[in-house]
Write an enzyme that holds these catalytic residues in place. Structure first.
Site, PDB file in Angstrom:
ATOM      1  N   GLY A  51      -7.557   3.141  11.607  1.00 60.19           N
ATOM      2  CA  GLY A  51      -8.112   1.849  11.227  1.00 60.19           C
ATOM      3  C   GLY A  51      -8.220   1.588   9.743  1.00 60.19           C
ATOM      4  O   GLY A  51      -8.872   0.618   9.333  1.00 60.19           O
ATOM      5  N   THR A  52      -7.569   2.404   8.920  1.00 59.90           N
ATOM      6  CA  THR A  52      -7.708   2.211   7.469  1.00 59.90           C
ATOM      7  C   THR A  52      -7.122   0.880   7.013  1.00 59.90           C
ATOM      8  O   THR A  52      -7.704   0.195   6.171  1.00 59.90           O
ATOM      9  CB  THR A  52      -7.029   3.361   6.699  1.00 59.90           C
ATOM     10  OG1 THR A  52      -5.692   3.534   7.193  1.00 59.90           O
ATOM     11  CG2 THR A  52      -7.799   4.661   6.872  1.00 59.90           C
ATOM     12  N   GLY A  53      -5.966   0.505   7.563  1.00 59.39           N
ATOM     13  CA  GLY A  53      -5.352  -0.759   7.159  1.00 59.39           C
ATOM     14  C   GLY A  53      -6.185  -1.958   7.562  1.00 59.39           C
ATOM     15  O   GLY A  53      -6.357  -2.909   6.786  1.00 59.39           O
ATOM     16  N   CYS A  54      -6.694  -1.932   8.793  1.00 58.81           N
ATOM     17  CA  CYS A  54      -7.566  -3.009   9.270  1.00 58.81           C
ATOM     18  C   CYS A  54      -8.803  -3.116   8.392  1.00 58.81           C
ATOM     19  O   CYS A  54      -9.238  -4.216   8.012  1.00 58.81           O
ATOM     20  CB  CYS A  54      -7.997  -2.739  10.709  1.00 58.81           C
ATOM     21  SG  CYS A  54      -6.652  -2.522  11.886  1.00 58.81           S
ATOM     22  N   THR A  96      -8.036   8.920   9.922  1.00 61.26           N
ATOM     23  CA  THR A  96      -7.716   7.719   9.148  1.00 61.26           C
ATOM     24  C   THR A  96      -7.423   6.527  10.051  1.00 61.26           C
ATOM     25  O   THR A  96      -6.766   5.578   9.648  1.00 61.26           O
ATOM     26  CB  THR A  96      -6.498   7.975   8.249  1.00 61.26           C
ATOM     27  OG1 THR A  96      -5.382   8.404   9.059  1.00 61.26           O
ATOM     28  CG2 THR A  96      -6.804   9.041   7.193  1.00 61.26           C
ATOM     29  N   LYS A 115       0.834  -1.208   0.000  1.00 59.15           N
ATOM     30  CA  LYS A 115       0.000   0.000   0.000  1.00 59.15           C
ATOM     31  C   LYS A 115       0.868   1.257   0.000  1.00 59.15           C
ATOM     32  O   LYS A 115       1.798   1.371   0.794  1.00 59.15           O
ATOM     33  CB  LYS A 115      -0.918  -0.015   1.221  1.00 59.15           C
ATOM     34  CG  LYS A 115      -1.862  -1.206   1.255  1.00 59.15           C
ATOM     35  CD  LYS A 115      -2.661  -1.276   2.537  1.00 59.15           C
ATOM     36  CE  LYS A 115      -1.796  -1.536   3.734  1.00 59.15           C
ATOM     37  NZ  LYS A 115      -2.568  -1.766   4.980  1.00 59.15           N
TER      38      LYS A 115
END
Length: 269
Positions: free
Chosen positions: A206-209, A204, A173
């Site tokens: 928790g975007t990866g989760c 932002t 990412k």
């Protein structure tokens, strides 16, 4: 209904971790289940502490699910120690888990180490080879392959190096780069790029989760890897665009943006 399991840490303020995963599953209309590996004390301003559950309890949680319920996909998040990584990897191999999405959570946005330094090697040797797709950000990919990632070409090189460690698909990412938010997927032969608009917001958390949970949901629903990522990128883009503040720091994305405006009375009996 498709059933998706998250194996991750708990976020007490609800923006990331198990809580974000379950919200994402619900937004995709799949049934969410959870195995909690760690309990964190955190809010919008950062993580202040974390407690790892005993590996025996983690193992029993996994067995309780797989012994009773067909699991269509698995999302893996925070696994903080070598012991936890090993028990999760062995358990998933034992139960022949399918559609495993690994989000290698290593450090929080506030700088709290969520993965012990000596556990990175265990993650590489034991977890990457059994996952369907791994979704590291620039920082995480850099740690895994021990190289600086400065641009799109570096991302492609990192993808190939991580793929060589055993993953079927690698999605690096690019949200932390200064240019457009481009993610790069490598399937062993071809590279695919997924471009998103950079949104001006601090919220932002928790975007990866959320992205990895969306990918797991879409794989469970039967979409192929490229379409799963495309749909998930669209979902997280909208969730970030509709993010909001709940405290004094970094707020969460809106997992349920698509459901806003529905009449509450619709659910009355």
């Amino acid at each position: 209904m498709k059933k998706v399991l998250t194996i991750a840490g708990s976020d007490s303020c609800g923006g990331a971790g198990i809580q974000a995963d379950l919200k994402t599953f619900s937004a995709h209309l799949v049934y969410g289940m959870s195995v909690i590996t760690s309990v964190t004390a955190q809010n919008t301003q950062g993580v202040t502490d974390a407690y790892d559950l005993p590996v025996e309890v983690i193992e029993k949680q996994i067995s309780a699910i797989f012994d009773d319920i067909k699991v269509d996909a698995v999302k893996i998040g925070m696994l903080s120690s070598s012991e936890i990584i090993s028990i999760v990897a062995n358990s998933l191999k034992l139960h022949k888990a399918q559609n495993i999405v690994l989000d290698p959570v290593m450090i929080s946005k506030s700088g709290f180490n969520l993965l012990k330094e000596d556990a990175v090697k265990t993650l590489i040797n034991e977890l990457i080879p059994i996952c369907t797709i791994i979704t590291p950000n620039i920082y995480e990919a850099s740690l895994i392959v021990q190289m600086d990632i400065k641009d799109l070409e570096d991302m492609k090189i990192a993808c190939k190096k991580i793929y060589d460690k055993g993953a079927r698909y690698v999605l690096v990412k690019g949200g932390h780069l200064n240019d457009d938010a481009i993610d790069v997927l490598f399937d062993g032969q071809d590279y695919y790029q997924f471009k998103g608009s950079r949104i001006k917001t601090k919220n932002t958390h928790g975007t990866g989760c959320t992205l990895s949970s969306a990918i797991a949901s879409n794989l469970a629903l039967g979409f192929d890897i490229v379409e799963s990522i495309r749909r998930s990128k669209n979902y997280i883009q909208n969730a970030i665009e509709n993010s909001f503040s709940i405290g004094m720091g970094v707020g969460p994305v809106d997992h349920f943006y698509a459901f806003r405006g529905l009449e509450v009375n619709k659910y009355e009996r």
